[in-house]
Design a protein around this motif. Structure first.
Motif, mmCIF file in Angstrom:
data_model
loop_
_atom_site.group_PDB
_atom_site.id
_atom_site.type_symbol
_atom_site.label_atom_id
_atom_site.label_comp_id
_atom_site.label_asym_id
_atom_site.label_seq_id
_atom_site.Cartn_x
_atom_site.Cartn_y
_atom_site.Cartn_z
ATOM 1 N N THR A 94 -4.415 10.246 -11.184
ATOM 2 C CA THR A 94 -3.913 11.033 -10.060
ATOM 3 C C THR A 94 -4.533 12.421 -10.121
ATOM 4 O OG1 THR A 94 -1.814 9.824 -10.104
ATOM 5 C CG2 THR A 94 -1.876 11.898 -8.882
ATOM 6 N N GLU B 243 -13.341 9.072 7.663
ATOM 7 C CA GLU B 243 -13.655 7.661 7.524
ATOM 8 C C GLU B 243 -15.107 7.407 7.919
ATOM 9 O OE1 GLU B 243 -12.195 3.422 9.547
ATOM 10 O OE2 GLU B 243 -11.301 5.346 10.116
ATOM 11 N N PRO C 249 -9.661 2.363 0.345
ATOM 12 C CA PRO C 249 -8.210 2.134 0.320
ATOM 13 C C PRO C 249 -7.890 0.780 -0.305
ATOM 14 C CG PRO C 249 -8.926 2.929 2.467
ATOM 15 C CD PRO C 249 -10.165 2.591 1.712
ATOM 16 N N GLU C 250 -6.939 0.782 -1.240
ATOM 17 C CA GLU C 250 -6.527 -0.456 -1.884
ATOM 18 C C GLU C 250 -5.082 -0.763 -1.506
ATOM 19 O OE1 GLU C 250 -8.528 -2.421 -3.250
ATOM 20 O OE2 GLU C 250 -10.289 -1.222 -3.756
ATOM 21 N N GLU D 140 -0.801 -0.009 -1.724
ATOM 22 C CA GLU D 140 0.273 0.974 -1.945
ATOM 23 C C GLU D 140 -0.252 2.403 -1.995
ATOM 24 O OE1 GLU D 140 2.324 -0.178 -5.444
ATOM 25 O OE2 GLU D 140 3.107 -2.056 -4.604
ATOM 26 N N GLY D 141 -1.174 2.734 -1.101
ATOM 27 C CA GLY D 141 -1.664 4.095 -1.015
ATOM 28 C C GLY D 141 -2.607 4.499 -2.121
ATOM 29 N N ARG D 142 -3.120 3.555 -2.877
ATOM 30 C CA ARG D 142 -4.066 3.864 -3.946
ATOM 31 C C ARG D 142 -5.498 3.608 -3.466
ATOM 32 N NH1 ARG D 142 0.187 1.147 -6.974
ATOM 33 N NH2 ARG D 142 1.275 2.670 -8.288
ATOM 34 N N TYR D 143 -6.453 4.135 -4.232
ATOM 35 C CA TYR D 143 -7.863 4.021 -3.852
ATOM 36 C C TYR D 143 -8.686 3.620 -5.071
ATOM 37 C CZ TYR D 143 -6.282 6.822 0.131
ATOM 38 O OH TYR D 143 -5.599 7.288 1.218
ATOM 39 N N GLU E 73 -3.986 17.018 -1.341
ATOM 40 C CA GLU E 73 -2.927 16.066 -1.697
ATOM 41 C C GLU E 73 -3.252 15.364 -3.001
ATOM 42 O OE1 GLU E 73 -3.006 12.455 0.826
ATOM 43 O OE2 GLU E 73 -4.637 13.470 1.899
ATOM 44 N N ASP E 74 -2.249 14.675 -3.522
ATOM 45 C CA ASP E 74 -2.447 13.842 -4.709
ATOM 46 C C ASP E 74 -3.112 12.533 -4.287
ATOM 47 O OD1 ASP E 74 -1.365 15.589 -6.563
ATOM 48 O OD2 ASP E 74 0.679 14.890 -6.200
ATOM 49 N N ILE E 75 -4.218 12.204 -4.929
ATOM 50 C CA ILE E 75 -4.940 10.964 -4.656
ATOM 51 C C ILE E 75 -4.868 10.104 -5.906
ATOM 52 C CG2 ILE E 75 -7.164 9.952 -4.055
ATOM 53 C CD1 ILE E 75 -7.840 12.483 -2.566
ATOM 54 N N CYS E 76 -4.330 8.927 -5.766
ATOM 55 C CA CYS E 76 -4.159 8.008 -6.899
ATOM 56 C C CYS E 76 -5.297 6.994 -6.899
ATOM 57 C CB CYS E 76 -2.812 7.297 -6.812
ATOM 58 S SG CYS E 76 -2.474 6.222 -8.230
#
Length: 782
Positions: A555, A563, A743-744, A746-749, A777-780
């Motif tokens: 994170t 995009e 994008p994977e 549940e909001g993860r990448y 923002e927080d990017i997971c």
């Protein structure tokens, strides 16, 4: 004859290290030749063992290791022999017509066989011997109470080729590379003077994994503390003494001016010169001998330069470290300066060096993935130069990120017997040591465990440049096809078949943020101009360090920019027919007029390289339609990229074909006007200048195995071959380049790889943050 025995090691106590005392002719004349004899001695590097050098000079305080090729620019050197550079150059016409009886003997003369002079069995240069009666340091103390030492940097070589030496009276089998290094070192004055040698194969008990881990962790201290790092390239072979002489010559002449003018000359003349047509031919004629360039190629192709551990060893050494090859020796700063000359003249001098040894056809093979292309590419001189830059960088906050990324990149492309050493081999670099990445070598861990631990510690420190080395796959391409090289048809590949996957990416199931060194690296060349890819926005508030959870998720603070909507094919024969893929709603160009948009495309493809002052020369239509002979005679030319992707609609107003064939903001000519122009008597032969060639070469490196993409707002970028429509361009704080994220769940990448974005003003991110169009923002990342 004594039989080979197992060397018995006494345990190391109180942070001691082992060093080797080489027995030389000073100890006993019998050691001038014959088998190598040495002793292992335990010594301490503690400060309590040091002599206070501030009050008195010590042996070696001048930092001079006497070498064989070291005359200075003003030809004055107290430690070197006189050097004659005549052997490097071709004979003049007057010398060639001299009667054979008076023809001076020139080493390696490339003429008729009966005039050739065979190279001597041993080098004509020998290391200056030590004369105790003439030693000005005879009465000086040593740096330590027990003496002083040098550290040997060498390549282990083929483990199956062994030779015997005697250690503490015991016959021990070592690699032929180490035996030859010790045999040569005993002839050098500093070793005869009494300097010890630290060499890993003898000073570390390789069978004891615990000791091995501890001593590998101390290698930074050992190489940094050593009086000198002695670099051993190997025994004399392939006229290596001639190559060492040439490298010294280029270093000396580079201080006087442009050395290229003394190595080759430019020849120009008109083949056709008529009122309605002119054809000017130009080429470079060598002044230096072709055999000399071939010798340089063999020297730079030696396994030493690809060895992993040399990165740390050379960086921790000094600019005066001696480089030994057989009986010839120079200082490392001369080698680095000469390689800088090659890099600066890579399109000419570097290609001549490759062609001298491998032939002109080898230049097109450097793009091949079917074989190792190190010896036929710019990596021959770029890798040592990158190591030299690491050595020269100060370890301050400004250069730490750059040095760290370069070290990771060099480590990934090096060769290592143990994959874990790709991490352990760079832990001692100053650029990594200033970060809170505290890892102790542990050979009980597996390679994937080592990679995960190192990546987690590195990224947690706030430096996210390791994400730029993500090993993403390359889609399948057709490897067989029919295609003409230049002017005849067909210009684009036809009958494409034999489709196969070129690169599968990481196959160990690791999270996308883990740097995997075990899998082959992505074939795309790294971006050279790294700092210009990301705008500098300093008004952001301090952010917390990235967080690793469950060894699976990273994170970090970042900005999701835009995009990706339009994508080119990553290769002229890419198997998927969906590429090029144009956006259904292409945006207008954010760069302004057509002229500004063309300049943005040219700047992107040349990487905003400051050495290319006019990138717009790349957009000459003939370059994209027929290419330049001698540069893009392979499938990676921009002409091949153009014919596959010319229908790609980048913006509302134009496709790639419109942008290349159009001339700034002028209206497109009608069909009748084009016919009249083609029938005119104006010259149509294009004279391509070195600026055209440099721009094309740079563009080929930037485009190879990448996609030209545009974002939803129309920004141009180069992205990894694995990029798909819907992926996002993101900027993570702590990473010097934008990244492509996918994008994977549940909001993860997941990380696809690094991107190169051509910004319009450089302030887009800051403006969007101020207008709340984008948020920090927080990017997971998983």
């Amino acid at each position: 004859m004594a039989q080979e025995q197992k060397l018995h090691y006494e345990p190391l106590l109180n942070n001691d290290i082992r060093v080797v005392q080489l027995l030389t002719q000073v100890d006993d004349p019998v050691h001038a030749n014959g088998p190598v004899h040495c002793k292992i001695v335990h010594v301490s590097l503690e400060d309590s063992q040091r002599v206070d050098s501030s009050k008195t000079a010590v042996k070696g305080s001048d930092g001079v290791w006497p070498v064989t090729v070291a005359n200075t620019v003003d030809d004055e050197s107290p430690t070197s022999q006189s050097v004659n550079y005549d052997a490097l150059f071709e004979l003049t016409l007057a010398e060639r017509i001299t009667p054979f009886g008076r023809l001076p003997e020139t080493p390696y003369f490339e003429g008729p066989k009966f005039l050739q002079s065979k190279p001597k069995a041993n080098s004509q240069h020998r290391a200056p011997a030590w004369d105790p009666s003439k030693d000005p340091e005879a009465n000086l103390p040593w740096r330590y109470t027990w003496g002083d030492f040098v550290a040997l940097s060498y390549v282990w070589g083929d483990q199956s080729i062994r030779k015997d030496i005697f250690v503490n009276g015991v016959r021990v089998s070592v690699t032929a590379s180490l035996e030859s290094a010790l045999r040569e070192l005993r002839n050098h004055a500093r070793i005869q003077q009494g300097f010890y040698v630290w060499v890993d194969a003898l000073c570390i008990n390789q069978d004891d994994l615990d000791e091995r881990g501890v001593q590998v962790g101390r290698m930074k201290e050992i190489y940094h503390t050593a009086w000198h790092v002695v670099i051993w390239l190997g025994p004399e072979a392939d006229h290596s003494d001639l190559a060492m002489l040439a490298l010294r010559y280029m270093s000396v002449e580079s201080e006087r001016g442009d050395v290229a003018e003394k190595l080759y000359k430019r020849v120009e003349f008109y083949v056709v010169r008529l009122p309605f047509m002119q054809w000017k031919h130009e080429h470079k004629s060598l002044i230096i001998r072709k055999g000399v360039l071939k010798a340089i190629h063999h020297l730079l192709s030696r396994p030493y330069w690809r060895r992993l551990w040399i990165i740390q060893e050379v960086v921790l050494g000094s600019r005066n470290s001696p480089v030994l090859c057989g009986g010839s020796s120079i200082v490392i700063r001369d080698l680095f300066k000469s390689l800088q000359v090659m890099k600066g003249h890579g399109d000419a001098l570097g290609q001549y060096i490759i062609m001298a040894a491998r032939g002109s056809s080898s230049l097109n093979l450097k793009w091949s993935l079917m074989k190792d292309t190190y010896e036929i590419s710019e990596k021959l001189w770029e890798r040592p130069v990158a190591i030299a830059i690491l050595q020269a960088l100060d370890t301050n906050l400004v250069t730490t990120n750059r040095g760290l990324y370069d070290a990771l990149l060099l480590s990934r492309e090096a060769k290592a017997t143990d994959e874990r050493d790709r991490v352990y081999g760079i832990l001692g670099l100053p650029h990594l040591a200033r970060l809170p990445v505290k890892i102790h070598p542990d050979y009980n861990l597996t390679a994937p465990q080592t990679f995960t631990l190192f990546s987690a510690r590195l990224l947690s420190s706030g430096n996210l440049n390791g994400l730029r080395l993500v090993n993403s796959p390359v889609p399948p391409i057709g490897t067989r096809y029919l295609k003409s090289s230049h002017f005849s048809r067909p210009r684009k590949p036809r009958l494409v078949h034999c489709h196969r996957t070129i690169h599968r990416g990481c196959e160990h199931g690791l999270p996308s943020w883990v740097i995997c060194w075990s899998c082959p690296r992505n074939p795309a060349q790294p971006f050279e101009n790294k700092s210009s890819t990301l705008p500098d926005f300093t008004s952001l508030p301090p952010t917390p360090a990235p967080l690793i959870t469950d060894d699976r998720f990273l994170t970090a603070k970042g900005i999701l920019f835009e995009e990706i909507t339009s994508l080119s094919a990553c290769h002229a024969t890419e198997s998927s027919p969906q590429y090029p893929q144009s956006s259904t709603t292409p945006p207008p160009s954010p760069y302004g007029t057509r002229a500004q948009t063309r300049l943005a495309l040219a700047s992107l493809l040349t990487g905003n390289d400051p050495t290319i002052p006019s990138p717009s020369v790349l957009l000459h239509p003939r370059i994209w339609e027929t290419g330049i002979i001698g540069i893009d005679g392979n499938i990676f030319g921009v002409k091949d990229f153009f014919y596959r992707n010319r229908s790609l609609r980048l913006w509302t107003a134009c496709t790639l074909s419109d942008l290349i064939r159009g001339s700034d903001d002028a209206p497109q000519p009608r069909t009748l006007e084009r016919v009249r122009a083609s029938a005119s008597t104006a010259p149509r032969l294009v004279h391509f200048t070195p600026a055209h060639r440099d721009a094309l070469t740079k563009a080929m490196r930037m485009l190879a195995w990448r996609r030209l993409v545009t974002t939803r707002s129309g920004y141009l970028a180069l992205a990894p071959a694995a990029t798909r429509a819907g992926d996002l361009v993101a900027v993570l704080l702590g990473c010097d380049a934008p990244l492509v994220l996918r994008p994977e769940f549940e909001g993860r990448y997941s990380v696809v790889g690094e991107a190169y974005v051509q910004w319009a003003t450089g302030g887009e991110l800051q403006q969007r943050l101020e207008k709340d169009v984008c948020v920090l923002e927080d990017i997971c990342i998983c």
